[in-house]
Design a protein around this motif. Sequence first.
Motif, PDB file in Angstrom:
ATOM      1  N   GLU A  61       0.802  -1.229   0.000  1.00 20.58           N
ATOM      2  CA  GLU A  61       0.000   0.000   0.000  1.00 20.58           C
ATOM      3  C   GLU A  61       0.831   1.274   0.000  1.00 20.58           C
ATOM      4  OE1 GLU A  61      -4.082   1.749   1.828  1.00 20.58           O
ATOM      5  OE2 GLU A  61      -3.085   0.169   2.958  1.00 20.58           O
ATOM      6  N   HIS A  62       1.999   1.274   0.645  1.00 19.76           N
ATOM      7  CA  HIS A  62       2.684   2.541   0.885  1.00 19.76           C
ATOM      8  C   HIS A  62       4.029   2.709   0.178  1.00 19.76           C
ATOM      9  CE1 HIS A  62      -0.266   3.736   3.848  1.00 19.76           C
ATOM     10  NE2 HIS A  62      -0.107   2.596   4.490  1.00 19.76           N
ATOM     11  N   GLY A  70      -4.603   2.383  -2.606  1.00 19.52           N
ATOM     12  CA  GLY A  70      -5.049   3.155  -1.446  1.00 19.52           C
ATOM     13  C   GLY A  70      -6.554   3.223  -1.399  1.00 19.52           C
ATOM     14  N   GLY A  71      -7.068   3.611  -0.256  1.00 15.92           N
ATOM     15  CA  GLY A  71      -8.514   3.717  -0.096  1.00 15.92           C
ATOM     16  C   GLY A  71      -9.098   2.497   0.581  1.00 15.92           C
ATOM     17  N   GLY A  72     -10.372   2.585   0.922  1.00 16.46           N
ATOM     18  CA  GLY A  72     -11.013   1.483   1.633  1.00 16.46           C
ATOM     19  C   GLY A  72     -10.489   1.382   3.047  1.00 16.46           C
ATOM     20  N   TRP A 137      -9.385  -8.593  -0.784  1.00 19.08           N
ATOM     21  CA  TRP A 137     -10.189  -7.923  -1.790  1.00 19.08           C
ATOM     22  C   TRP A 137      -9.557  -8.193  -3.153  1.00 19.08           C
ATOM     23  CZ3 TRP A 137     -11.655  -2.343   0.222  1.00 19.08           C
ATOM     24  CH2 TRP A 137     -12.486  -2.490   1.345  1.00 19.08           C
ATOM     25  N   PRO A 138     -10.350  -8.364  -4.201  1.00 21.68           N
ATOM     26  CA  PRO A 138      -9.798  -8.664  -5.531  1.00 21.68           C
ATOM     27  C   PRO A 138      -8.730  -7.677  -5.997  1.00 21.68           C
ATOM     28  CG  PRO A 138     -12.152  -9.022  -5.532  1.00 21.68           C
ATOM     29  CD  PRO A 138     -11.822  -8.420  -4.200  1.00 21.68           C
ATOM     30  N   MET A 139      -8.866  -6.378  -5.670  1.00 18.84           N
ATOM     31  CA  MET A 139      -7.873  -5.401  -6.107  1.00 18.84           C
ATOM     32  C   MET A 139      -6.506  -5.706  -5.503  1.00 18.84           C
ATOM     33  SD  MET A 139      -8.767  -2.059  -3.743  1.00 18.84           S
ATOM     34  CE  MET A 139      -7.230  -1.319  -4.191  1.00 18.84           C
ATOM     35  N   VAL A 140      -6.490  -6.217  -4.249  1.00 22.59           N
ATOM     36  CA  VAL A 140      -5.227  -6.548  -3.599  1.00 22.59           C
ATOM     37  C   VAL A 140      -4.631  -7.795  -4.250  1.00 22.59           C
ATOM     38  CG1 VAL A 140      -4.111  -7.145  -1.423  1.00 22.59           C
ATOM     39  CG2 VAL A 140      -6.017  -5.520  -1.438  1.00 22.59           C
ATOM     40  N   LEU A 319       2.186  19.542  -3.948  1.00 23.10           N
ATOM     41  CA  LEU A 319       2.481  18.462  -3.014  1.00 23.10           C
ATOM     42  C   LEU A 319       3.340  17.388  -3.694  1.00 23.10           C
ATOM     43  CD1 LEU A 319       1.665  17.985  -0.060  1.00 23.10           C
ATOM     44  CD2 LEU A 319      -0.160  16.507  -0.878  1.00 23.10           C
ATOM     45  N   LYS A 320       4.436  17.002  -3.043  1.00 23.36           N
ATOM     46  CA  LYS A 320       5.360  16.021  -3.609  1.00 23.36           C
ATOM     47  C   LYS A 320       4.861  14.588  -3.454  1.00 23.36           C
ATOM     48  CE  LYS A 320       9.787  18.470  -3.145  1.00 23.36           C
ATOM     49  NZ  LYS A 320      11.134  18.401  -2.513  1.00 23.36           N
ATOM     50  N   GLN A 321       4.153  14.323  -2.364  1.00 22.04           N
ATOM     51  CA  GLN A 321       3.624  12.984  -2.116  1.00 22.04           C
ATOM     52  C   GLN A 321       2.222  13.107  -1.544  1.00 22.04           C
ATOM     53  OE1 GLN A 321       7.183  11.801   0.418  1.00 22.04           O
ATOM     54  NE2 GLN A 321       6.803   9.845  -0.590  1.00 22.04           N
ATOM     55  N   ARG A 322       1.429  12.082  -1.745  1.00 18.03           N
ATOM     56  CA  ARG A 322       0.118  12.109  -1.113  1.00 18.03           C
ATOM     57  C   ARG A 322       0.306  12.080   0.399  1.00 18.03           C
ATOM     58  NH1 ARG A 322      -3.055   6.601  -0.374  1.00 18.03           N
ATOM     59  NH2 ARG A 322      -1.345   5.150  -0.095  1.00 18.03           N
ATOM     60  N   ALA A 323      -0.686  12.587   1.103  1.00 17.22           N
ATOM     61  CA  ALA A 323      -0.560  12.781   2.544  1.00 17.22           C
ATOM     62  C   ALA A 323      -0.217  11.485   3.282  1.00 17.22           C
ATOM     63  CB  ALA A 323      -1.851  13.385   3.100  1.00 17.22           C
ATOM     64  N   LEU A 324      -0.819  10.378   2.899  1.00 16.28           N
ATOM     65  CA  LEU A 324      -0.606   9.118   3.613  1.00 16.28           C
ATOM     66  C   LEU A 324       0.806   8.572   3.419  1.00 16.28           C
ATOM     67  CD1 LEU A 324      -4.020   7.339   2.961  1.00 16.28           C
ATOM     68  CD2 LEU A 324      -3.235   8.409   5.074  1.00 16.28           C
ATOM     69  N   ASP A 325       1.499   9.028   2.354  1.00 15.98           N
ATOM     70  CA  ASP A 325       2.858   8.558   2.116  1.00 15.98           C
ATOM     71  C   ASP A 325       3.909   9.554   2.587  1.00 15.98           C
ATOM     72  OD1 ASP A 325       1.965   6.209   0.891  1.00 15.98           O
ATOM     73  OD2 ASP A 325       1.754   7.208  -1.041  1.00 15.98           O
ATOM     74  N   GLY A 326       3.631  10.864   2.465  1.00 19.60           N
ATOM     75  CA  GLY A 326       4.637  11.881   2.768  1.00 19.60           C
ATOM     76  C   GLY A 326       4.587  12.427   4.177  1.00 19.60           C
ATOM     77  N   TYR A 327       3.693  11.909   5.004  1.00 16.28           N
ATOM     78  CA  TYR A 327       3.495  12.453   6.352  1.00 16.28           C
ATOM     79  C   TYR A 327       4.739  12.331   7.224  1.00 16.28           C
ATOM     80  CZ  TYR A 327       1.666  12.900  11.120  1.00 16.28           C
ATOM     81  OH  TYR A 327       1.454  13.278  12.424  1.00 16.28           O
ATOM     82  N   GLN A 328       5.080  13.439   7.880  1.00 13.13           N
ATOM     83  CA  GLN A 328       6.134  13.466   8.900  1.00 13.13           C
ATOM     84  C   GLN A 328       5.627  14.307  10.069  1.00 13.13           C
ATOM     85  OE1 GLN A 328       9.091  11.871   8.907  1.00 13.13           O
ATOM     86  NE2 GLN A 328       8.717  10.960   6.878  1.00 13.13           N
TER      87      GLN A 328
END
Length: 737
Positions: A61-62, A70-72, A137-140, A319-328
């Motif tokens: 995911e990350h 992502g999502g769900g 889930w099928p997407m995974v 934004l360089k990365q989506r929030a869930l990946d770039g968070y510090q």
Amino acid sequence: MSIERLIALANNFSLDEEYIKLSIEKREEFIRRFPLEALDTMTIEEYADTSTRDAFIYWLEHKEVLGGIGGGNASKFGIYRSGNGSYCMGAASKKKALVGEELNDVFRNLRSQIVTNLKLAEQNRIEEIRIDNLMLWPMVMLKILNIYHPDKFFNVYARKVIEPLGKDLHLPSEIVNARPKNYLLMQHLEYKKFMEFEPFKDWDYVTLSEFIWKTYGQKDQFGHWLIEYRYNEGEYLSNFIDQEVISLPIYKTDLSNHIASNGLETSLKEIKDEKEKEALTDFFQMEKGDLIGVKTTYSERQPDGSLKYILKINAVARLKQRALDGYQYDNELGHNLPVEWVEKEEKLLPGYGGFRDRIHKIIKKRHVNVMFSKVVTEAEPTALDNPVTPIINTYTGPLNVIFYGPPGTSKTYSIVKQVVEIIENTTEDVDDKSQYQELLKQGQVRFITFHQSFSYEDFIEGLRSDGNGGFEPMDGTLKRIANEATFEGIKGKIETNNYEKKKEQIKAAFSETAAFDFTNAQRYVLVIDEINRANMSKVFGELITLLEDDKRLTREHETVVQLPYSRELFVLPPNLYLIGTMNTADRSISLLDTALRRRFSFVEMMPKPSLLQPIENIDLPNLLDIVNKRIEVLYDRDHTIGHAYFMNAESEEDIFDILLNKIVPLLQEYFYDDWEKIGLILGGIGDSEEDACIVYREDINFRELFKNSLTPSTFELPIKYRIKKHIKLRDIQRIYE
């Protein structure tokens, strides 16, 4: 789109070689970390311990390996580690902690399923992969197959891409139209179809996937946001610029572990301050490439007493990365995201200073054009950059639910989304309205409105004239859709579109043992608008008992009744959902029959001022919030005003019109022309029409009005209240300033 058109587009398509190289290296890095031959001995910690940021599902995911998933929620991985450290499966009411031997057994089955499916793919037996018992889930599962077998799948997993692509490539209709759809097989067949044509057969898997995504899936534009840089007398602009970050210095708690364990949503719900909760929720919705304007606001008093709101944007970043990946997390700045500055020129925008919250998503195009006018906003997203929402999310909500709340709280809109989620088994961002209309045409959704004259005969069954002087039973709305849904669960049924023939097969199935299986049956939904306007106990009759989950067909306490007119056996199937709406301003929920209340789940829909955005010099969210707080004190919360009244407002004049022609008449109805209360709600009562107000007192000149009267002028006349015919900005601002 025809294959010829796809080929023409492909001949003009190119991709940066460095990007291709980086994508391939990330996939190879994943395989080095989790070799195919080692998967059958993988431990639960290696698979799901996301606190290490090195687990299998964390990489999926990350780590930006091929396409995004992502999502769900974390239940998509079958087993996941929750925020408290326990291993779980399922979500919401179905969430279950696993320990000891049960955990080991469930994980062994999950791991075995992954390994088996990978072997089937390796042997080109993809059609044998079962989707009806997938623990993932099928997407995974699709992403896992794609990582280890990139020569058989492409790295785009969104349903909104796979479905139209299958139709354009003319896959067999039994695959394209199957329910539930086998997205794993569909995507594989689409890949094979591309390999039949030039130039696709010579492309690498990264180039093919990028082409598919950009042709079918990419967004038209990035998101646009405003974020505050002043908090509690502190000024953070220089920190933002120097460190190339944007941040929220609120709720000083590191959320890194909650993101890793997919427990962020739960963590945010625990924040007590609603403003902080809303700000952080928005913060984590930011995607890579979104534009963020760093701003502050202030106001200037005008000669007529009104306020002009000023928006000052000091810089714009991407934004360089989506929030869930770039968070510090930083002890001083709080919650950080990395950005690159694309504009540092200060911009003053009079009339836009109503955007006073800590963070705003800018939705209206005219606002975007003004605030971000110097920045190119056309998107260049890629499959790697754009996590997609789930292909399938098995709906686990209640069978019977009522959305209730004051008028204008988007109850109907919520129903449309819920219906699509129930029937299509997805939370993907599809066009809900068109999807809903299509389901109505197909007959899987029926819509009715209850009213005072609605009866059992309309809803279940009654007697109607046969045209020859006699009467015959006629099926009502619920009975018809229940029979349609029941037919879907008959084992070995003979397909037919004839309703009466379906009833014959149902009748025959009732006499057999184990004749029904609803595991993969299509779902049906009956939508009942204004459900509390009819006498519900009378309308539902004996079917009140059948509404319960465990009384449905094939369930533990299955209950079959004989209907009074047709003498037919009848039972509600488990694939039929009932959704109602209820306006609490018309009738209180407490008046509903207790037996009915306990058979329905109730979802409260209250006004959400945060969904509104400021309109020029009117702070619309604040206005609605203040008005509703006053209504709640002077009347009750069931009669507050919904945000939907203002959703389509574009200008100050629109707000004036809505207040005068919709809100004031509604308040008159609520308070029976008690103008003192109406005036209090609207900011006070003026002494004359010249005052800053909407409601004012009118002075009556007794002598002028009654010139020939002998009655003394000291006669006490009742106070007359008036509504201004033409209101001004200062009249509106008085409501909340």
